[in-house]
Design a protein around this motif. Structure first.
Motif, short mmCIF file in Angstrom:
data_model
loop_
_atom_site.label_atom_id
_atom_site.label_comp_id
_atom_site.label_asym_id
_atom_site.label_seq_id
_atom_site.Cartn_x
_atom_site.Cartn_y
_atom_site.Cartn_z
N ARG A 57 -3.17 -4.48 -3.98
CA ARG A 57 -3.56 -3.22 -4.65
C ARG A 57 -4.62 -3.49 -5.71
O ARG A 57 -4.41 -4.27 -6.63
CB ARG A 57 -2.34 -2.57 -5.27
CG ARG A 57 -1.28 -2.16 -4.27
CD ARG A 57 -1.78 -1.05 -3.34
NE ARG A 57 -2.05 0.16 -4.04
CZ ARG A 57 -1.16 1.14 -4.23
NH1 ARG A 57 0.06 1.01 -3.74
NH2 ARG A 57 -1.49 2.23 -4.88
N ARG A 59 0.41 5.06 -6.90
CA ARG A 59 -0.53 4.58 -7.91
C ARG A 59 0.19 4.34 -9.23
O ARG A 59 1.07 5.08 -9.61
CB ARG A 59 -1.65 5.60 -8.12
CG ARG A 59 -2.68 5.63 -6.99
CD ARG A 59 -3.69 6.76 -7.20
NE ARG A 59 -4.41 6.61 -8.46
CZ ARG A 59 -5.52 5.87 -8.62
NH1 ARG A 59 -6.01 5.22 -7.58
NH2 ARG A 59 -6.13 5.80 -9.78
N LEU A 92 0.82 -1.22 0.00
CA LEU A 92 0.00 0.00 0.00
C LEU A 92 0.85 1.26 0.00
O LEU A 92 0.35 2.35 -0.31
CB LEU A 92 -0.95 -0.01 1.21
CG LEU A 92 -2.05 -1.08 1.17
CD1 LEU A 92 -2.80 -1.13 2.50
CD2 LEU A 92 -3.02 -0.82 0.02
#
Length: 603
Positions: free
Chosen positions: A525, A509, A505
């Protein structure tokens, strides 16, 4: 799940209703026994599938020495449809056919009548119907679907278009209908007849010879009353001979017996286990993996492994299979492949993942692996590759233990580190100048880190202990590319075992996670991040008999550790790759590409 089984729901509900309203003593036992009988037939067929694939994987007494591919597995995946169809017909007969209700357990006159009707009308009608199916008009529209399988498996016997399957069911029902109408039917007679048909069908298509010649020596007329697997195999290879159902006497009468029948039968019985050049040693993983291997459920083995609820509810069978495999004192052959002139086999150590974490099991596992390697050498193997946890450093020092005990073994041991590392490196997007390396530091991780530092790519480690494990692997003039940092925003993560959700985490992104581990990571994810598969390569078209998936990998994709052993043998390299030894990464990668193995991204 096979949704076609839902068509039986009305009969299940009807049976339960009768049991609730009338009580078990007043039930028609013949009617109630049909659905349990269907389950028995499915188990019987599955047993034939397992035994046949075990024999053919070893090559012992094999009749047609050719492989099958995924298209055949897909074509034959609905082999249980005929069981459902026959169950429906039996249920309808039990309800509506005169004489089909309240059958006794046994009647000798009915058993004799049924046997005579099968040997006479059924065999005779089948012979001429089968010959008619080989006429161009019917063959192209119907029977060619069955004959698409040149190399047969037990389930090939029931793979037909629906119209042809229905015709067979009606033909086989003639003796049973006659018995019912004459009042001589019985439950055991019908059950024996159905199992007889399944047994002979499976035997005739199993592709290994199992009928001993002593049987025909003791009872000479039996050759006219019972066929052999090699007899029917010739029908699938020659097409215009050996038309009989189970009793070859009509082929003798009408002169359609293949002249090579006896020779093929005798040669098949003499067939010994095939020699092997490369052996890959793997093992079972989860409890459900027993169903996924090639000798398990064909429809599951032909797809990447995933945990399914219908397999989870079979946990009592899974536990029993675990106990049986644990008690089994030797490896077993899972798969046999060929590529060019190279002969390959995969052998499974009968242990599961959790066994490898138990200290009390380590000695037993090492003993099993040692015996397997020794047996591979006796069978002519030049290379043995260690897959999954069979090469764990905590178990045997990446195979070094065996070399120390048997320095003159004569078999090259390969743990596949160099090719696995090369696959990881070539999976990294071009132009990447920094990566994060996280997870348990393995031999592959050390090789990847060293190769990337040499290429002037920054390898960032977030864990201090892991950093100090990697530091000695990097030459002094390149160790500046190994960085300890907890603030990097690199979008390529190389991940191994033990990486928890919290660490994943932390990645930004869009991060690409590339595993260097044997087992796939948990995908924590769910946003724009991507996960590559564990190190693997697509196999060349020249590799034959590939019709099952290796664990979680896609079709015709093999783990880098397994491919490494094949490449090692193809190149004839004389060194081992185990312990601390690592071959040149680019040399191994180039050799794999040259022999037709492809990066997964190019498939």
């Amino acid at each position: 799940m096979h949704m076609q089984y839902l068509v039986l729901a009305p009969w299940v509900a009807h049976g339960c209703h009768l049991a609730a309203t009338k009580g078990w003593r007043e039930l028609d036992l013949g009617y109630v026994a049909i659905l349990p009988s269907m389950l028995l037939r499915a188990l019987h067929d599955q047993a034939w599938i397992t035994v046949s694939r075990l024999y053919n994987a070893r090559g012992k007494r094999q009749i047609v020495d050719r492989g099958i591919e995924f298209d055949q597995v897909d074509r034959e995946r609905n082999w249980d449809d005929q069981i459902i169809l026959s169950a429906i017909l039996l249920l309808l007969g039990s309800l509506y056919l005169p004489g089909g209700q309240n059958l006794p357990w046994w009647r000798t006159d009915g058993a004799v009548l049924l046997a005579l009707l099968h040997a006479g009308p059924v065999e005779f009608l089948y012979y001429w119907f089968h010959r008619a199916l080989h006429h161009h008009f019917l063959y192209t529209r119907y029977h060619s679907h069955h004959h698409a399988s040149i190399v047969t498996e037990p389930i090939t016997s029931v793979i037909h278009p629906f119209a042809e399957l229905l015709a067979y069911q009606l033909l086989f029902s003639v003796p049973m209908i006659t018995c019912a109408l004459t009042g001589t039917a019985s439950i055991i007679t019908f059950e024996i007849y159905v199992i007889y048909i399944d047994f002979m069908n499976n035997m005739g298509h199993c592709n290994f010879e199992l009928v001993p010649n002593r049987l025909f020596e003791w009872i000479p007329p039996l050759k006219y009353l019972m066929y052999t697997p090699s007899f029917h195999s010739l029908h699938h290879t020659q097409f215009r001979t050996n038309y009989s159902l189970f009793m070859p006497f009509y082929d003798y009468i009408y002169n359609t017996m293949d002249k090579s029948t006896d020779t093929l039968y005798e040669n098949s019985l003499k067939g010994k286990e095939k020699e092997v050049d490369v052996v890959h040693l793997t093992h079972l993983t989860s409890l459900q993996s027993i169903y996924h291997i090639r000798t398990g459920f064909a429809q599951y083995a032909s797809k990447p492994y995933t945990s399914m609820w219908q397999l989870r509810i079979m946990w009592p069978v899974s536990w029993l299979s675990m106990v049986l495999t644990w008690a089994y004192g030797s490896w077993f052959t899972v798969e046999r492949n060929s590529m060019k002139k190279l002969r390959m086999q995969s052998w499974a150590i009968p242990r599961y993942n959790f066994h490898y974490g138990l200290n009390k099991e380590k000695e037993a596992i090492n003993d099993l692996i040692e015996k397997a390697i020794s047996e591979a050498g006796k069978k002519g193997a030049k290379v043995v590759s260690l897959g999954l946890l069979n090469q764990a450093h905590s178990l045997n020092g990446s195979g070094e233990l065996y070399l120390q005990k048997y320095p003159k073994w004569g078999v090259r041991l390969v743990d596949g580190t160099s090719l696995a590392a090369a696959v990881v490196i070539h999976t990294i997007p071009q132009g990447t100048n920094q990566v994060i390396l996280a997870g348990k530091i393995s031999k592959v991780a050390r090789s990847v880190a060293a190769a990337l530092c040499k290429k002037n790519v920054k390898v960032i480690v977030t864990n201090k202990q892991e950093y100090h494990l990697l530091k000695p692997c990097i030459p002094e003039n390149e160790d500046g590319n190994l960085v300890l940092s907890t603030t990097s925003t690199a979008e390529v993560w190389l991940i191994g075992e033990g990486l928890d959700d919290a660490e994943q985490l932390r990645a930004p992104r869009g991060t690409e996670f590339i595993p260097f581990s044997q087992f796939p990571p948990k995908m924590a994810r769910k946003d724009c991040c991507t996960y590559a598969m564990t190190p693997a390569m697509g196999v060349p078209e020249s590799m034959q008999n590939v019709h099952s998936c290796e664990n979680w990998l896609p079709r015709r994709v093999m783990s880098a550790w397994r491919v490494a052993g094949i490449v090692h043998a193809l190149e004839g390299w004389s060194e081992d790759e185990c312990g601390d030894a690592v071959l040149n990464l680019e040399k191994v990668w180039s050799a794999a590409i040259m022999h037709g193995f492809r990066p997964v991204a190019q498939l």
